[in-house]
Scaffold this motif. Structure first.
Motif, short mmCIF file in Angstrom:
data_model
loop_
_atom_site.label_atom_id
_atom_site.label_comp_id
_atom_site.label_asym_id
_atom_site.label_seq_id
_atom_site.Cartn_x
_atom_site.Cartn_y
_atom_site.Cartn_z
N LEU A 55 0.83 -1.21 0.00
CA LEU A 55 0.00 0.00 0.00
C LEU A 55 0.86 1.26 0.00
CD1 LEU A 55 -2.98 -0.89 2.34
CD2 LEU A 55 -3.14 -0.04 0.01
N LEU A 56 1.99 1.22 0.70
CA LEU A 56 2.92 2.35 0.64
C LEU A 56 3.48 2.52 -0.77
CD1 LEU A 56 4.98 1.92 3.93
CD2 LEU A 56 3.08 3.46 3.50
N GLY A 57 3.89 1.39 -1.36
CA GLY A 57 4.37 1.44 -2.73
C GLY A 57 3.29 1.90 -3.69
N PHE A 58 2.06 1.43 -3.48
CA PHE A 58 0.93 1.85 -4.29
C PHE A 58 0.77 3.37 -4.24
CE2 PHE A 58 -3.53 3.13 -4.33
CZ PHE A 58 -3.93 2.68 -5.57
N GLY A 59 0.78 3.92 -3.02
CA GLY A 59 0.62 5.36 -2.88
C GLY A 59 1.73 6.14 -3.53
N PHE A 60 2.95 5.65 -3.40
CA PHE A 60 4.10 6.35 -3.99
C PHE A 60 4.03 6.33 -5.51
CE2 PHE A 60 8.72 6.84 -4.86
CZ PHE A 60 8.91 8.02 -4.17
N HIS A 61 3.72 5.17 -6.08
CA HIS A 61 3.63 5.07 -7.55
C HIS A 61 2.42 5.84 -8.08
CE1 HIS A 61 6.91 2.33 -8.45
NE2 HIS A 61 6.59 1.67 -7.35
N TRP A 62 1.31 5.77 -7.37
CA TRP A 62 0.11 6.48 -7.81
C TRP A 62 0.34 7.99 -7.80
CZ3 TRP A 62 -4.16 4.04 -9.69
CH2 TRP A 62 -5.27 4.85 -9.96
N LEU A 63 1.01 8.47 -6.79
CA LEU A 63 1.30 9.89 -6.68
C LEU A 63 2.19 10.37 -7.82
CD1 LEU A 63 0.79 12.31 -4.78
CD2 LEU A 63 2.87 11.70 -3.59
N ASN A 64 3.05 9.48 -8.31
CA ASN A 64 3.95 9.83 -9.41
C ASN A 64 3.35 9.57 -10.78
OD1 ASN A 64 6.59 10.72 -8.26
ND2 ASN A 64 6.26 8.86 -7.09
N GLY A 65 2.13 9.08 -10.85
CA GLY A 65 1.46 8.85 -12.11
C GLY A 65 1.71 7.48 -12.72
N ASP A 66 2.38 6.59 -12.00
CA ASP A 66 2.65 5.24 -12.48
C ASP A 66 1.54 4.32 -11.99
OD1 ASP A 66 3.76 2.98 -13.50
OD2 ASP A 66 5.52 2.97 -12.20
N HIS A 67 0.37 4.44 -12.60
CA HIS A 67 -0.81 3.73 -12.12
C HIS A 67 -0.74 2.23 -12.37
CE1 HIS A 67 -2.91 7.54 -11.34
NE2 HIS A 67 -2.29 7.96 -12.43
N SER A 68 -0.11 1.80 -13.45
CA SER A 68 -0.06 0.36 -13.73
C SER A 68 0.78 -0.39 -12.70
CB SER A 68 0.48 0.11 -15.14
OG SER A 68 1.78 0.63 -15.28
N THR A 69 1.95 0.14 -12.34
CA THR A 69 2.78 -0.49 -11.31
C THR A 69 2.07 -0.47 -9.96
OG1 THR A 69 4.77 0.20 -12.49
CG2 THR A 69 5.05 -0.50 -10.22
N ALA A 70 1.40 0.64 -9.66
CA ALA A 70 0.66 0.75 -8.41
C ALA A 70 -0.41 -0.33 -8.31
CB ALA A 70 0.03 2.14 -8.29
N ASN A 71 -1.15 -0.53 -9.39
CA ASN A 71 -2.22 -1.54 -9.39
C ASN A 71 -1.66 -2.95 -9.33
OD1 ASN A 71 -4.39 0.25 -9.39
ND2 ASN A 71 -4.28 0.50 -11.60
N ILE A 72 -0.53 -3.20 -9.99
CA ILE A 72 0.08 -4.53 -9.95
C ILE A 72 0.55 -4.85 -8.53
CG2 ILE A 72 2.12 -5.85 -10.70
CD1 ILE A 72 1.73 -4.54 -13.46
N LEU A 73 1.19 -3.89 -7.87
CA LEU A 73 1.63 -4.10 -6.48
C LEU A 73 0.45 -4.42 -5.57
CD1 LEU A 73 4.30 -1.33 -5.81
CD2 LEU A 73 4.64 -3.78 -5.67
N LEU A 74 -0.59 -3.63 -5.67
CA LEU A 74 -1.74 -3.82 -4.79
C LEU A 74 -2.50 -5.12 -5.11
CD1 LEU A 74 -3.30 -2.60 -2.47
CD2 LEU A 74 -4.70 -1.38 -4.12
N GLY A 75 -2.67 -5.42 -6.39
CA GLY A 75 -3.37 -6.65 -6.76
C GLY A 75 -2.62 -7.90 -6.32
N GLY A 76 -1.30 -7.91 -6.50
CA GLY A 76 -0.50 -9.05 -6.05
C GLY A 76 -0.55 -9.21 -4.54
N ALA A 77 -0.51 -8.10 -3.83
CA ALA A 77 -0.58 -8.16 -2.37
C ALA A 77 -1.92 -8.70 -1.89
CB ALA A 77 -0.32 -6.78 -1.78
N LEU A 78 -2.99 -8.28 -2.53
CA LEU A 78 -4.32 -8.76 -2.14
C LEU A 78 -4.47 -10.25 -2.41
CD1 LEU A 78 -6.58 -5.81 -3.33
CD2 LEU A 78 -6.09 -6.49 -0.97
N LEU A 79 -3.95 -10.72 -3.54
CA LEU A 79 -3.99 -12.16 -3.82
C LEU A 79 -3.20 -12.95 -2.80
CD1 LEU A 79 -3.65 -12.28 -7.71
CD2 LEU A 79 -5.62 -12.94 -6.34
N LEU A 80 -2.04 -12.44 -2.43
CA LEU A 80 -1.21 -13.13 -1.45
C LEU A 80 -1.84 -13.14 -0.07
CD1 LEU A 80 1.53 -14.54 -1.41
CD2 LEU A 80 2.56 -12.37 -0.81
N ALA A 81 -2.46 -12.02 0.31
CA ALA A 81 -3.07 -11.93 1.64
C ALA A 81 -4.29 -12.82 1.78
CB ALA A 81 -3.44 -10.49 1.94
N THR A 82 -5.01 -13.05 0.70
CA THR A 82 -6.20 -13.90 0.80
C THR A 82 -5.85 -15.36 0.99
OG1 THR A 82 -6.32 -14.07 -1.60
CG2 THR A 82 -7.67 -12.38 -0.54
N GLY A 83 -4.64 -15.77 0.64
CA GLY A 83 -4.24 -17.16 0.79
C GLY A 83 -3.50 -17.45 2.07
#
Length: 197
Positions: free
Chosen positions: A80-108
């Motif tokens: 989520l920290l990485g997501f916020g940092f990338h989103w703030l810099n306009g790198d939305h695809s990397t932000a979404n990949i970080l958050l999506g991977g983390a959510l998949l990992l946390a659910t398992g």
């Protein structure tokens, strides 16, 4: 009784980490809510671990819950920290990949063994810190570079097979490193926010 000072140092370092993360969550709430949520998750996990130590003499135990909470805060909080940092810099695809991977990992969580959890936590720390480092180098954000390097050191410390480093327990050193990294990351977010304005 000989281990009590070491236990106290770990608990107090956990309280310090929780205070730093809670302050960072409040200060970055207006800048980026994703990063603020990451700071808040880390603060809650650190404070839960410290409270668990203080409740043990009362006969209450939070050991099983605090381990799960710590793992989820690592797997979700740092991305989520990485997501916020990338989103703030306009790198939305990397932000979404970080958050999506983390959510998949946390659910398992219940399907992963202890060794798998340790490896996943180290992987999350390494991936998040490397993406923050790369973006910080391109934007010349010194605080982001410092935060990334400190978080990488914390990730390396997780893999060390020792109970003590110098005179402190490994958990205390890890809490201090995470507190320093989160403080530097808060400054990196503020710097990036002011540069974009």
């Amino acid at each position: 009784m000989a281990g009590r000072p070491a236990e106290w140092s770990s608990a107090l370092c956990g309280v310090g980490l929780g205070a730093v993360c809670l302050n960072a969550a409040v200060c970055t709430f207006q800048i980026n809510r994703g990063a603020a949520a990451g700071f808040l998750l880390q603060a809650l996990a650190a404070l839960l671990g410290a409270v668990g130590f203080f409740w043990t003499p009362l006969g209450l135990s939070l050991a099983a819950d605090s381990q799960s909470c710590l793992w989820v805060s690592t797997v979700l909080g740092l991305p989520l920290l990485g997501f916020g940092f990338h989103w703030l810099n306009g790198d939305h695809s990397t932000a979404n990949i970080l958050l999506g991977g983390a959510l998949l990992l946390a659910t398992g969580l219940e399907y992963v063994t202890e060794e798998g959890r340790a490896m996943a936590a180290q992987s999350v720390i390494v991936v998040t810190s490397i993406t923050i480092l790369i973006l910080s180098i391109f934007t010349m954000n010194v605080y982001g570079m410092l935060a990334s390097l400190v978080l990488s050191m914390a990730g390396l410390l997780l893999g060390v097979k020792t109970e003590r480093l110098l005179t402190l327990r490994k958990e205390a050193v890890l809490s201090c490193l995470l507190a320093a990294g989160n403080l530097a990351f808060q400054w990196a977010l503020r710097t990036q926010h002011f540069d974009l304005d």
